[in-house]
Design a protein around this motif. Sequence first.
Motif, PDB file in Angstrom:
ATOM      1  N   ASN A  81       0.856  -1.182   0.000  1.00  0.00           N
ATOM      2  CA  ASN A  81       0.000   0.000   0.000  1.00  0.00           C
ATOM      3  C   ASN A  81       0.891   1.231   0.000  1.00  0.00           C
ATOM      4  N   PHE A  82       0.435   2.302  -0.661  1.00  0.00           N
ATOM      5  CA  PHE A  82       1.251   3.510  -0.724  1.00  0.00           C
ATOM      6  C   PHE A  82       0.386   4.761  -0.695  1.00  0.00           C
ATOM      7  N   ALA A  83       1.014   5.845  -0.285  1.00  0.00           N
ATOM      8  CA  ALA A  83       0.446   7.184  -0.391  1.00  0.00           C
ATOM      9  C   ALA A  83       1.620   8.126  -0.568  1.00  0.00           C
ATOM     10  N   TRP A  84       1.577   8.956  -1.594  1.00  0.00           N
ATOM     11  CA  TRP A  84       2.634   9.944  -1.771  1.00  0.00           C
ATOM     12  C   TRP A  84       1.995  11.306  -1.961  1.00  0.00           C
ATOM     13  N   SER A  85       2.764  12.339  -1.622  1.00  0.00           N
ATOM     14  CA  SER A  85       2.244  13.695  -1.771  1.00  0.00           C
ATOM     15  C   SER A  85       3.383  14.683  -1.976  1.00  0.00           C
ATOM     16  N   GLU A 133      -0.885  14.506  -5.241  1.00  0.00           N
ATOM     17  CA  GLU A 133      -0.871  13.347  -4.343  1.00  0.00           C
ATOM     18  C   GLU A 133      -1.570  12.168  -5.007  1.00  0.00           C
ATOM     19  N   HIS A 134      -1.246  10.977  -4.489  1.00  0.00           N
ATOM     20  CA  HIS A 134      -1.872   9.771  -5.030  1.00  0.00           C
ATOM     21  C   HIS A 134      -1.685   8.645  -4.014  1.00  0.00           C
ATOM     22  N   SER A 135      -2.661   7.738  -3.949  1.00  0.00           N
ATOM     23  CA  SER A 135      -2.534   6.587  -3.050  1.00  0.00           C
ATOM     24  C   SER A 135      -3.179   5.376  -3.696  1.00  0.00           C
ATOM     25  N   VAL A 140       6.831   9.731  -0.014  1.00  0.00           N
ATOM     26  CA  VAL A 140       6.064   8.497  -0.225  1.00  0.00           C
ATOM     27  C   VAL A 140       6.110   7.673   1.057  1.00  0.00           C
TER      28      VAL A 140
END
Length: 138
Positions: free
Chosen positions: A62-66, A96-98, A125
């Motif tokens: 799982n990821f989330a970056w901004s 951003e994206h997740s 990230v």
Amino acid sequence: QPGQPTTTPVEGSNLLNKIIREFGISAAYAQQATRQDEMSITLQPGEGAEVKLVMQKGATANFAWSAPSGSKVNYDIHGDGGGENISYEKGRSVSEHSGAIEAAFTGNHGWFWRNRGSSPVTVTVKVNGSYSDIKRMM
């Protein structure tokens, strides 16, 4: 003797080895499942950077970056390894994206970001899941 299997020892051994091998792979995934990392990269105008996770086929991260508010970057989520390549997703001018990456094959899977703006941008990230390493590609 009573109670002995009717298969020959070779067939039994092959089946047992296959079960152990498959169980061993599952145990390896379970051991990696708790990994969690965070990485920040500052991109100068026009600069790109790539961060990859080392993953086994079928593993998920799982990821989330901004990027800071008002900052935008282009991104490409992709993988490579063992002579294979895959593109999972691309985006332009995003802050951003997740989501999640499920490795289509064993290898490196992750992100490429490019700063198309006129000011430096720091992308952060955060990831967790089944991978053995996170690295910035040079």
